[in-house]
Write a protein that holds these residues in place. Structure first.
Motif, PDB file in Angstrom:
ATOM      1  N   ALA A 105     -34.548 -57.861 -56.548  1.00 17.31           N
ATOM      2  CA  ALA A 105     -33.992 -57.853 -57.910  1.00 17.31           C
ATOM      3  C   ALA A 105     -33.716 -59.253 -58.433  1.00 17.31           C
ATOM      4  CB  ALA A 105     -32.704 -57.031 -57.927  1.00 17.31           C
ATOM      5  N   GLN A 106     -34.188 -60.274 -57.733  1.00 17.81           N
ATOM      6  CA  GLN A 106     -33.857 -61.644 -58.108  1.00 17.81           C
ATOM      7  C   GLN A 106     -34.809 -62.195 -59.161  1.00 17.81           C
ATOM      8  OE1 GLN A 106     -31.206 -63.612 -57.133  1.00 17.81           O
ATOM      9  NE2 GLN A 106     -30.428 -61.695 -56.301  1.00 17.81           N
ATOM     10  N   THR A 107     -34.724 -61.626 -60.335  1.00 17.25           N
ATOM     11  CA  THR A 107     -35.405 -62.197 -61.498  1.00 17.25           C
ATOM     12  C   THR A 107     -34.403 -62.262 -62.642  1.00 17.25           C
ATOM     13  OG1 THR A 107     -36.164 -60.098 -62.461  1.00 17.25           O
ATOM     14  CG2 THR A 107     -37.599 -61.137 -60.811  1.00 17.25           C
ATOM     15  N   GLU A 108     -34.653 -63.147 -63.555  1.00 19.58           N
ATOM     16  CA  GLU A 108     -33.786 -63.273 -64.732  1.00 19.58           C
ATOM     17  C   GLU A 108     -33.723 -61.947 -65.490  1.00 19.58           C
ATOM     18  OE1 GLU A 108     -31.236 -65.211 -67.370  1.00 19.58           O
ATOM     19  OE2 GLU A 108     -32.104 -66.059 -65.540  1.00 19.58           O
ATOM     20  N   GLU A 109     -34.883 -61.310 -65.629  1.00 16.75           N
ATOM     21  CA  GLU A 109     -34.952 -60.071 -66.403  1.00 16.75           C
ATOM     22  C   GLU A 109     -34.169 -58.953 -65.718  1.00 16.75           C
ATOM     23  OE1 GLU A 109     -38.714 -62.459 -67.219  1.00 16.75           O
ATOM     24  OE2 GLU A 109     -37.500 -61.943 -65.467  1.00 16.75           O
ATOM     25  N   ALA A 110     -34.338 -58.815 -64.397  1.00 18.64           N
ATOM     26  CA  ALA A 110     -33.640 -57.762 -63.671  1.00 18.64           C
ATOM     27  C   ALA A 110     -32.137 -57.992 -63.682  1.00 18.64           C
ATOM     28  CB  ALA A 110     -34.154 -57.670 -62.236  1.00 18.64           C
ATOM     29  N   ASN A 111     -31.747 -59.252 -63.519  1.00 18.07           N
ATOM     30  CA  ASN A 111     -30.327 -59.603 -63.612  1.00 18.07           C
ATOM     31  C   ASN A 111     -29.725 -59.095 -64.913  1.00 18.07           C
ATOM     32  OD1 ASN A 111     -29.045 -62.615 -62.146  1.00 18.07           O
ATOM     33  ND2 ASN A 111     -30.383 -61.152 -61.160  1.00 18.07           N
ATOM     34  N   VAL A 112     -30.376 -59.434 -65.996  1.00 25.12           N
ATOM     35  CA  VAL A 112     -29.860 -59.066 -67.310  1.00 25.12           C
ATOM     36  C   VAL A 112     -29.879 -57.546 -67.493  1.00 25.12           C
ATOM     37  CG1 VAL A 112     -30.284 -59.223 -69.788  1.00 25.12           C
ATOM     38  CG2 VAL A 112     -30.450 -61.275 -68.368  1.00 25.12           C
ATOM     39  N   ASN A 113     -30.998 -56.918 -67.141  1.00 28.76           N
ATOM     40  CA  ASN A 113     -31.138 -55.470 -67.355  1.00 28.76           C
ATOM     41  C   ASN A 113     -30.081 -54.673 -66.588  1.00 28.76           C
ATOM     42  OD1 ASN A 113     -33.394 -56.012 -68.900  1.00 28.76           O
ATOM     43  ND2 ASN A 113     -34.861 -55.469 -67.315  1.00 28.76           N
TER      44      ASN A 113
END
Length: 307
Positions: free
Chosen positions: A275-283
């Motif tokens: 889950a270590q992506t900017e998008e996943a973090n935000v979502n």
């Protein structure tokens, strides 16, 4: 005022924190933040006055729940929730939720990325192999499994799935071949990607008997939990089958032995990175904040996991 604590030893991105805070404060709630804490006591103190809690992989133990006298809801920003003591939460009347699907694309891209990396010899300059035309089995067909299937079909892989909780039509409507048993999945597929939770039924269930059914050129891909793989059996299959490879987003306890005895046949991320992506973090973070808002304002318990 309702107080929402975001408690993360492994922090969200600053952009995610900012957007989570905005959702919380727009709802008229108080926002509190605990990041990079180094002792459980810091967590106990921070949660003591919270009505709601958002965590990632942080352990919500009986001690945390005992300290949180006002707590009414915990949301795990992600799909898995085995880091939360569900029996204690339920006994204390605390609702526990997850945010299914929010990290699915990030995890799926990592799974395929690891497959490419190992198939090409970890980019060591030597000849490797391609994913096109290979058989991929999805052990469970939830949000992540569906996204893996979508990407894998783009690579030209032949995709199969087994999920005892879904009908054949539900799987095949996604353009994936449904198989009738877990044994058939392992018999059929050169690559098997794990998307099962860690629970009493699944811990240690990926064992020698299953792995040894896989055809030549077998690669097991684990972006789920390390506990679902029987590590003694994993070492046995490594030793007996020189063609067997293992990719994992969860470093196994036997990683040192694998590295010493079976070089070039594995890849483990240095920490869990699905889950270590900017998008996943935000979502995932925004979904958690929205679910807390809807719980207090509308009584919405749609994503509750401890019913």
């Amino acid at each position: 005022m309702t107080k929402v604590l975001l408690a993360t030893e492994k922090p969200f991105s600053p952009a995610a924190v900012k957007q989570i805070q905005a959702v919380v404060e727009e709802a008229g709630f108080e926002f509190a933040l605990l990041e990079k804490y180094t002792a459980p006591e810091q967590f106990y103190q921070a949660v003591s006055g919270a009505d709601a809690l958002i965590v990632r992989s942080d352990l919500v133990t009986p001690q945390v729940l005992e300290a949180a006298k006002a707590l009414k809801i915990v949301v795990r920003a992600g799909a898995g929730f085995d880091n939360i003591d569900l029996p204690t939460a339920t006994a204390k009347g605390v609702v526990v939720m997850n945010t299914p699907g929010q990290n699915a694309n990030a995890v799926a891209e990592l799974a395929l990325g690891m497959m490419v990396y190992l198939a090409r010899g970890c980019f060591n300059g030597k000849s490797g192999s391609e994913l096109r035309g290979k058989t991929l089995g999805l052990h469970a067909f939830g949000n992540v499994g569906r996204r893996v299937a979508e990407i894998a079909k783009g690579f030209g892989m032949h995709v199969y799935a087994y999920d005892p909780f879904l009908t054949k039509d539900a799987i095949e409507n996604e353009g994936v071949t449904a198989l009738a048993s877990v044994e058939q999945l392992y018999d059929t597929c050169q690559y098997v990607s794990l998307h099962i939770p860690a629970n009493e039924q699944t811990r240690g269930s990926i064992n020698y008997a299953l792995l040894n059914r896989m055809p030549q050129g077998a690669t097991l891909v684990n972006t789920a939990r390390k506990e679902v793989v029987n590590e003694a059996d994993l070492l046995k299959i490594f030793a007996e089958r020189p063609d067997f490879k293992y990719l994992s987003d969860v470093t196994p306890d036997c990683a040192a032995e694998i590295a010493e005895k079976f070089p070039g046949r594995f890849y483990f991320t240095p920490k869990k990175m699905g889950a270590q992506t900017e998008e996943a973090n935000v979502n995932a973070g925004i979904a958690a904040a929205n679910q807390i808002r809807d719980f207090f304002q509308k009584g919405d318990t749609r994503f509750q996991v401890n019913k």
